[in-house]
Design a protein around this motif. Structure first.
Motif, PDB file in Angstrom:
ATOM      1  N   LEU A 136      -8.826  -1.768 -12.118  1.00  0.00           N
ATOM      2  CA  LEU A 136      -8.315  -1.312 -13.506  1.00  0.00           C
ATOM      3  C   LEU A 136      -7.715   0.325 -13.459  1.00  0.00           C
ATOM      4  CD1 LEU A 136     -12.262  -1.561 -14.353  1.00  0.00           C
ATOM      5  CD2 LEU A 136     -10.076  -2.638 -15.867  1.00  0.00           C
ATOM      6  N   LEU A 137      -7.804   1.444 -12.619  1.00  0.00           N
ATOM      7  CA  LEU A 137      -6.747   1.894 -12.374  1.00  0.00           C
ATOM      8  C   LEU A 137      -5.150   2.052 -11.723  1.00  0.00           C
ATOM      9  CD1 LEU A 137      -9.522   4.295  -9.868  1.00  0.00           C
ATOM     10  CD2 LEU A 137      -8.829   4.445 -12.461  1.00  0.00           C
TER      11      LEU A 137
ATOM     12  N   GLN B  64      -3.399   4.494  -5.350  1.00  0.00           N
ATOM     13  CA  GLN B  64      -4.520   3.259  -5.545  1.00  0.00           C
ATOM     14  C   GLN B  64      -4.404   2.222  -5.339  1.00  0.00           C
ATOM     15  OE1 GLN B  64      -3.190   3.524  -9.903  1.00  0.00           O
ATOM     16  NE2 GLN B  64      -4.747   5.542  -9.573  1.00  0.00           N
ATOM     17  N   VAL B  65      -3.479   2.063  -5.041  1.00  0.00           N
ATOM     18  CA  VAL B  65      -2.954  -0.218  -3.940  1.00  0.00           C
ATOM     19  C   VAL B  65      -3.703  -0.279  -2.887  1.00  0.00           C
ATOM     20  CG1 VAL B  65      -0.963  -1.636  -3.406  1.00  0.00           C
ATOM     21  CG2 VAL B  65      -0.595  -0.312  -5.614  1.00  0.00           C
ATOM     22  N   ALA B  66      -3.148   1.144  -2.117  1.00  0.00           N
ATOM     23  CA  ALA B  66      -4.263   1.701  -0.814  1.00  0.00           C
ATOM     24  C   ALA B  66      -5.556   0.944  -0.597  1.00  0.00           C
ATOM     25  CB  ALA B  66      -3.251   2.455   0.182  1.00  0.00           C
TER      26      ALA B  66
ATOM     27  N   ALA C 116       0.635  -1.424  -0.488  1.00  0.00           N
ATOM     28  CA  ALA C 116       0.072   0.391   0.532  1.00  0.00           C
ATOM     29  C   ALA C 116       1.143   1.045   0.068  1.00  0.00           C
ATOM     30  CB  ALA C 116      -0.767   0.036   1.154  1.00  0.00           C
ATOM     31  N   ARG C 117       1.888   0.982   0.901  1.00  0.00           N
ATOM     32  CA  ARG C 117       2.993   2.958   0.461  1.00  0.00           C
ATOM     33  C   ARG C 117       3.641   2.687  -0.783  1.00  0.00           C
ATOM     34  NH1 ARG C 117       6.037  -0.897   3.969  1.00  0.00           N
ATOM     35  NH2 ARG C 117       5.390  -1.084   5.875  1.00  0.00           N
TER      36      ARG C 117
ATOM     37  N   ALA D  81       2.714  -4.511  -8.649  1.00  0.00           N
ATOM     38  CA  ALA D  81       2.032  -3.580  -7.447  1.00  0.00           C
ATOM     39  C   ALA D  81       2.782  -4.035  -6.477  1.00  0.00           C
ATOM     40  CB  ALA D  81       1.062  -3.741  -7.886  1.00  0.00           C
ATOM     41  N   LEU D  82       1.894  -5.958  -5.995  1.00  0.00           N
ATOM     42  CA  LEU D  82       2.246  -6.447  -4.323  1.00  0.00           C
ATOM     43  C   LEU D  82       2.957  -6.647  -4.565  1.00  0.00           C
ATOM     44  CD1 LEU D  82      -1.198  -8.214  -4.490  1.00  0.00           C
ATOM     45  CD2 LEU D  82      -0.595  -6.419  -4.425  1.00  0.00           C
TER      46      LEU D  82
END
Length: 239
Positions: free
Chosen positions: A153-154, A85-87, A80-81, A225-226
Motif C-alpha cells: 500500500l505504501l 519501502q521496496v526493501a 531493494a536499492r 518497482a521490481l
C-alpha cells in the motif's frame, strides 16, 4: 527502458510468487480431502497435525511455499536499492516465508479441533511447548504478512501507479491487512473467554485466501518497482 535481464528476473519472481500463493492456500487441500476438519471451529494448522492423514501434504505445501517466497525475495533484491519501502516489502516476504517454513518443522502432535484429549494436552508438557513454538513462528509469519500488505500500500501510494493490476494489488493488500487484524482480535477474544474448542476458522480461511491472492498480484501490481525501470516518483509525476 528495462534491460532484458531485469525482465527475465521479474517474470521469474512473478512466477514464484504466484506458485507460492497457490501452495499457501490450504483451502485447496481441504477441498481435495473432502473438508476433514471443521471450517468453523478449527485452525488450518490442524491439517498439518501429525495424527492427520493430510499432515504430509499440508506441511509439504507450506514448506514449498515458504521456500518460494524466500527465493523470490532474494531474486528481487536488486529492486531493494530503489527505496527502503521496496526493501521492506522483500524482507517482509522473506519473513512470511521463514515463519511458514519453521511451522512445518514444529507441527502439532494432534488436531485439537477433533479431540478433546488433544485439546487438554495443549495446556502443559511437551505438547504445550510444541504448541507455543508453533504459535511463535505462526506469529512471525503473520507479522511478515501484515508488513507485506502495508508495504504494498505504501509503495503504490508513493508511486501513484495506475492501471488495473495496481488497483487489484492494492485491494488485495488492503483486504489482507483488515482480515489479519480481524483474525488477531478474534483469537484474542477466544483466549480471553477460554473457549479453545471454538476457533475463528472461517475468519482465518478468508484471510488465508486473501493472502494467497495478494501474493499472486503483488508482482504484477509492482512491476515498475521490481524491474527497476525508473526511480519511485511522487504521485503527481506518475504516468
Amino acid at each position: 527502458m528495462v534491460d532484458e535481464s531485469a525482465q527475465i528476473r521479474y517474470r521469474l519472481v512473478q512466477g514464484l510468487m504466484i506458485a507460492a500463493g497457490v501452495l499457501y492456500c490450504s483451502l485447496l487441500l481441504e477441498l481435495a480431502a473432502g473438508f476433514p476438519i471443521s471450517l468453523r471451529n478449527s485452525m488450518l494448522s490442524d491439517l498439518g497435525a501429525l495424527d492427520q492423514p493430510t499432515s504430509l501434504y499440508a506441511r509439504g505445501m507450506d514448506l514449498t511455499s515458504g521456500i518460494l517466497l524466500v527465493v523470490a525475495a532474494v531474486l528481487a533484491r536488486s529492486a531493494a536499492r530503489i527505496h527502503r519501502q521496496v526493501a521492506a516489502l522483500l524482507i517482509s516476504a522473506a519473513l512470511l516465508g521463514i515463519g511458514t517454513m519453521f511451522t512445518v518443522f514444529l507441527p502439532l502432535d494432534c488436531a485439537p479441533s477433533l479431540s478433546r484429549a488433544c485439546l487438554e494436552s495443549e495446556n502443559g508438557g511437551r505438547a504445550g511447548f510444541a504448541l507455543l513454538l508453533h504459535a511463535t513462528f505462526s506469529t512471525v509469519a503473520g507479522v511478515g504478512c501484515v508488513s507485506m500488505a502495508v508495504c504494498v500500500l505504501l509503495i503504490l501510494r508513493r508511486t501513484g501507479l495506475g492501471g488495473r493490476r495496481s488497483l487489484i494489488a492494492a485491494a488485495m493488500a488492503g483486504a489482507t491487512l483488515v482480515t489479519q487484524i480481524w483474525l488477531v482480535i478474534a483469537i484474542g477474544l477466544q483466549d480471553l473467554k477460554g473457549d479453545d474448542a471454538h476457533q475463528p476458522g472461517i475468519i482465518q480461511r478468508v484471510s488465508v485466501v486473501l493472502v494467497c491472492l495478494m501474493m499472486a498480484t503483488v508482482a504484477p501490481g509492482l512491476k515498475q518497482a521490481l524491474t527497476r525501470s525508473e526511480s519511485l516518483q511522487p504521485v503527481g509525476r506518475s504516468r
